[in-house]
Scaffold this motif. Structure first.
Motif, PDB file in Angstrom:
ATOM      1  N   GLN A 100      34.499  21.862   4.742  1.00  0.00           N
ATOM      2  CA  GLN A 100      35.290  22.077   3.522  1.00  0.00           C
ATOM      3  C   GLN A 100      36.529  21.180   3.514  1.00  0.00           C
ATOM      4  OE1 GLN A 100      35.472  26.326   4.141  1.00  0.00           O
ATOM      5  NE2 GLN A 100      34.225  26.737   2.320  1.00  0.00           N
TER       6      GLN A 100
ATOM      7  N   THR B 168      38.588  28.404   6.311  1.00  0.00           N
ATOM      8  CA  THR B 168      38.147  27.053   5.934  1.00  0.00           C
ATOM      9  C   THR B 168      37.371  26.434   7.093  1.00  0.00           C
ATOM     10  OG1 THR B 168      40.150  26.789   4.628  1.00  0.00           O
ATOM     11  CG2 THR B 168      38.945  24.780   5.141  1.00  0.00           C
TER      12      THR B 168
ATOM     13  N   TRP C 184      37.435  18.345   0.765  1.00  0.00           N
ATOM     14  CA  TRP C 184      38.736  18.267   0.070  1.00  0.00           C
ATOM     15  C   TRP C 184      39.278  16.833   0.104  1.00  0.00           C
ATOM     16  CZ3 TRP C 184      43.720  16.866   1.331  1.00  0.00           C
ATOM     17  CH2 TRP C 184      44.705  17.194   0.383  1.00  0.00           C
TER      18      TRP C 184
END
Ligand SMILES: [Cu+2]
Length: 284
Positions: free
Chosen positions: A215, A211, A219
């Motif tokens: 990212q 990740t 989220w």
């Protein structure tokens, strides 16, 4: 406090080291030259409350936060100048004002549910309030859910003192995190100083393998599926000139460092001004 115990033993064995002790005292703004054992104050966070003593002594203090969740919570501590009270602060918050008599002194930043975070600082006597600004999934900050708690710090014989020896220093500035050296794996004592022109925090999150920090931020914009990080912590909002440190046991991996504080001028969070960084902590 294994590390502090080691420092005390070292001082006892070798005699005082005036230069190092004076440097440390100068850093912390204190004048006591001997190592001082911090008073440990336990803080339990739940959805949505702080459990903590009402009154604690002034001096060198470690806040040990245990987050029982299930949400993330931090303890963002503010000193209220000149005897101002929590009731006055709540009136100001309701009127969407930020009084000049409130001073961000930091505290442990949000660990995962079930996790702990620890911050050490010198406290002067006075009225304080602990707040949690972490938002719920629908964007309501926890202060609006009841996470506002007064804390009275009373004068005591417990001395202020130099902060325990740190492994590295992190300078918070407008808008960057500058590390004196890379964060290592294992237990690390990190000293923070804010040299900017407005309050800053450092919240870290250990990214799940593969990740990226982009990212992670995506989220948070749209939290679908499990969070892409597995542990977290850091130091809560510290105003300019404040010095304190955290202790954390880091496992190797990729981490995101983020300041979420809204900017004084445009109210965009500081990470949008560049105050976010992805780092790798290597196995030692
Ligand atoms: Cu910031």
């Amino acid at each position: 406090m294994r590390r502090l115990a080691a420092v005390v033993v070292f001082l006892a064995a070798c005699g005082p080291r005036p230069d190092a002790a004076m440097d440390a005292a100068a850093d912390s703004g204190a004048t006591v030259a001997a190592a001082v054992e911090p008073n440990v104050v336990h803080v339990k966070t739940t959805d949505f409350a702080f459990e903590v003593a009402d009154t604690i002594p002034a001096g060198l203090t470690t806040f040990h936060l245990m987050n029982e969740g299930p949400d993330w919570h931090h303890m963002s501590l503010f000193r209220l100048e000149d005897g101002h009270t929590m009731a006055e602060l709540q009136e100001a918050i309701a009127a969407q004002q930020e009084p000049t008599w409130m001073h961000a002194v930091g505290g442990p930043n949000a660990p995962f549910a079930g996790g702990t975070a620890e911050a050490t600082m010198n406290l002067e006597p006075g009225n304080y309030v602990m707040l949690c600004f972490v938002p719920t999934a629908d964007g309501v900050p926890h202060i609006a859910k009841g996470m506002v708690r007064p804390l009275t710090v009373v004068a005591s014989d417990a001395p202020a003192g130099p902060l325990p020896e740190a492994d590295l220093n992190v300078v918070l500035s407008d808008f960057d995190f500058t590390m004196s050296e890379p964060i290592g794996a294992g237990e690390q004592v990190i000293r923070f100083e804010n040299t900017g022109s407005q309050p800053h925090e450092l919240w870290f999150a250990k990214l799940t393998p593969g990740t990226t920090i982009e990212q992670l931020m995506a989220w948070f914009q749209k939290p679908e599926g499990p969070p892409p990080f597995t542990e977290s912590g850091g130091v809560s909002a510290m105003e300019v000139g404040q010095v304190e440190q955290i202790t954390h046991d880091f496992t190797p991996g990729d981490y995101a460092l983020i300041c979420w504080i809204p900017d004084d001028t445009d109210e965009r969070p500081h990470f949008m001004h560049g105050m976010m960084k992805q780092i790798t902590i290597a196995a030692s």
